[in-house]
Design a protein around this motif. Structure first.
Motif, PDB file in Angstrom:
ATOM      1  N   VAL A 144       0.823  -1.210   0.000  1.00  6.41           N
ATOM      2  CA  VAL A 144       0.000   0.000   0.000  1.00  6.41           C
ATOM      3  C   VAL A 144       0.858   1.261   0.000  1.00  6.41           C
ATOM      4  O   VAL A 144       0.333   2.361  -0.185  1.00  6.41           O
ATOM      5  N   ARG A 145       2.170   1.118   0.180  1.00 10.81           N
ATOM      6  CA  ARG A 145       3.071   2.267   0.056  1.00 10.81           C
ATOM      7  C   ARG A 145       3.733   2.328  -1.321  1.00 10.81           C
ATOM      8  O   ARG A 145       4.543   3.207  -1.589  1.00 10.81           O
ATOM      9  N   ASN A 147      -4.012   2.190  -4.769  1.00 12.59           N
ATOM     10  CA  ASN A 147      -4.508   3.500  -4.356  1.00 12.59           C
ATOM     11  C   ASN A 147      -4.193   3.695  -2.874  1.00 12.59           C
ATOM     12  O   ASN A 147      -4.033   2.717  -2.138  1.00 12.59           O
ATOM     13  N   PRO A 148      -4.113   4.937  -2.406  1.00 15.66           N
ATOM     14  CA  PRO A 148      -4.018   5.133  -0.958  1.00 15.66           C
ATOM     15  C   PRO A 148      -5.174   4.432  -0.259  1.00 15.66           C
ATOM     16  O   PRO A 148      -6.321   4.541  -0.683  1.00 15.66           O
ATOM     17  N   ASN A 150      -2.460   6.500   8.120  1.00 14.87           N
ATOM     18  CA  ASN A 150      -1.469   7.327   7.433  1.00 14.87           C
ATOM     19  C   ASN A 150      -0.363   6.517   6.778  1.00 14.87           C
ATOM     20  O   ASN A 150       0.616   7.096   6.305  1.00 14.87           O
ATOM     21  N   SER A 158      -0.259   4.640   3.889  1.00 13.15           N
ATOM     22  CA  SER A 158      -0.067   4.798   2.454  1.00 13.15           C
ATOM     23  C   SER A 158       0.091   6.251   2.025  1.00 13.15           C
ATOM     24  O   SER A 158       0.447   6.522   0.880  1.00 13.15           O
ATOM     25  N   THR A 159      -0.152   7.189   2.944  1.00 11.82           N
ATOM     26  CA  THR A 159       0.099   8.602   2.642  1.00 11.82           C
ATOM     27  C   THR A 159       1.387   9.092   3.285  1.00 11.82           C
ATOM     28  O   THR A 159       1.720  10.269   3.182  1.00 11.82           O
ATOM     29  N   ARG A 169       4.510   7.871  -4.363  1.00 10.62           N
ATOM     30  CA  ARG A 169       4.072   8.811  -3.336  1.00 10.62           C
ATOM     31  C   ARG A 169       5.182   9.257  -2.391  1.00 10.62           C
ATOM     32  O   ARG A 169       4.933  10.099  -1.530  1.00 10.62           O
TER      33      ARG A 169
END
Length: 475
Positions: free
Chosen positions: A73-74, A79-80, A86, A88-89, A446
């Motif tokens: 997820v990173r 997708n986030p 927090n 994946s963001t 990201r």
């Protein structure tokens, strides 16, 4: 640090319950009366205690599935995912609950392996020498596997500094009891990444020596550690360290052993009725009664008809000139019902009991391919042959999709890039993509390689309780 009596009771309780499972409860002493020595009193109890270590691997916050999710997820393939806060963001804070749970889950699993090693050393000779060596090897395999995941979650990759001298994670190699859990000696500092990897290598090499080549039942061949499982992990370790010749050689020991083959379809290893094929070298095994449940299982997070927390739309949108429209990983492993903007993977779609894939034969082939390609000054033909083996399994044999040849690549780097891309397609959502980017010093979509927030924070509660435990930079 955090290795207190609660951890000891949890690990011991799991082992004792396994040991006593076949007994008549009406004739037994209360569980609290069963001592450590009782739990390792005879071959049957020792055997059940060894199996109990695999139950520890099912930890819902770690290798029950979440550790793999955090490797994807990173990355640039999902997708986030809001369910994971927090992560994946890349906006985690020191008090982040997900980081805390992953840290505790990993060390709790380690406790089970360390406890077993400690107790079988005290009670040596109570089973056959061959079985004792095997059980010790299984514990070391589990410890090496857990540390490989912990050090990559909470520390920058091995190549981050020239000598890997940057902070890793604490090396906890014992299982403290009630009287020692809060001793100041348990306030361990972080070992360097180099030291952690050295321990992983030692454990996996020891595991290779003591593990069997295979087992007699299909379940054990996939759900228990074998020599090939340890060899596969060790080849991965060498890739992460940049020891490419060693990675290629170790992967080759699996290939030449002839115990594993690719299935005809890339979807087969993810089908609930065929988790135990020869392509699946090692998985964390699950069943409907013993799994991470509806809030943690891979099938719940990835399944469109389940929780559906993770969309894989970026993966589905990879340029079709590279990820062909007829590639079976696209046609068989992406949800055909999903809309173009909301795509799910079909690798995990069996409610709460998907096996967690740790080592598959396709990774072995690609590990050797990358190792050969990186170690060769030119364009390595054997690496191309291995790349074609994995690629051809998922592409129809039509003129539009020819196999690669030496002439297909303008440079060594072009071949390496093709192998890394094939890893992206083949090993998607199995916890590899983010770490493949980081070990090659490449950015995710990201976050940039080397950013402070590219790794998890050390949990605040642990840095507060342990004055020797340094926080990661940027937190």
């Amino acid at each position: 640090m955090f290795h207190n009596s609660k951890l000891r009771q949890a690990a011991l309780g799991a082992l004792i319950l396994a040991s006593a499972a076949s007994c008549d409860v009406l004739t037994q002493d209360p569980p609290t009366a069963l001592t450590d020595t009782d739990a390792f009193a005879n071959p049957d109890r020792i055997a059940k205690s060894a199996v109990g270590m695999y139950d520890q691997l099912q930890n819902a916050e770690f290798l029950g599935g979440r550790a793999l999710i955090y490797g994807d997820v990173r990355s640039d393939d999902t997708n986030p995912a809001g369910f994971f806060g927090n992560v994946s963001t890349f906006n985690q804070q020191p008090n982040d609950g997900i980081a805390q749970n992953a840290w505790t889950g990993g060390y709790r699993t380690l406790y089970g392996a360390n406890y077993f090693l400690q107790q079988i050393a005290i009670n040596t000779g109570k089973t056959t020498p061959a079985l004792e060596a095997q059980y010790i090897a299984e514990a070391k395999f589990i410890r090496g596997l857990v540390y490989l995941n912990l050090v990559n979650l909470f520390a920058q990759p091995y190549v981050f500094t020239a000598d890997a001298s940057h902070p890793g994670v604490p090396l906890q190699l014992t299982a403290p009891n009630v009287s020692t859990a809060f001793d100041p000696s348990q306030n361990l500092a972080r070992a360097t990444v180099k030291q952690v990897y050295a321990q992983i290598e030692q454990d996996l090499n020891d595991a290779i020596t003591g593990l069997p080549e295979t087992y007699t039942t299909a379940f054990d061949k996939t759900g228990r550690a074998t020599k090939d499982a340890a060899r596969t992990l060790l080849s991965r370790v060498y890739l992460y360290k940049g020891q490419y010749a060693e990675a290629a050689a170790m992967a080759n020991t699996v290939i030449t052993g002839g115990r594993h083959t690719l299935n005809a379809s890339p979807a087969t290893p993810f089908n609930a009725i065929s988790y135990q094929t020869s392509e699946s070298i090692f998985s964390v095994a699950m069943n409907s009664a013993d799994n991470p449940n509806t809030n943690n299982a891979l099938g719940q997070h990835y399944g469109r008809l389940r929780r559906g927390d993770i969309l894989v739309t970026p993966y589905a949108r990879i340029d079709s000139t590279q990820f062909r429209s007829k590639d079976r990983r696209r046609t068989q492993l992406l949800d055909p019902v999903a809309t173009p903007t909301n795509v799910f993977t079909l690798k995990y779609n069996n409610a709460s009991f998907d096996y967690v894939p740790i080592a598959r034969y396709s990774e072995v082939l690609l590990n050797r391919a990358e190792g050969l390609a990186q170690a060769d000054a030119g364009i390595n033909a054997d690496a191309i042959a291995l790349l074609n083996t994995v690629r051809r399994r998922s592409l129809p044999l039509i003129p539009a999709y020819p196999s690669f040849t030496v002439a297909s690549f303008a440079s060594k780097q072009a071949l390496v890039d093709a192998i890394l891309f094939e890893r992206r397609l083949e090993l998607a959502f199995e916890g590899h993509r983010y770490y493949d980017l980081m070990r090659n010093k490449r950015n995710s979509s990201r976050i940039n390689y080397g950013d402070d927030k590219a790794i998890f924070p050390i949990p605040l509660i642990d840095t507060q309780q342990n004055p020797n435990l340094a926080q990661n930079k940027g937190y």
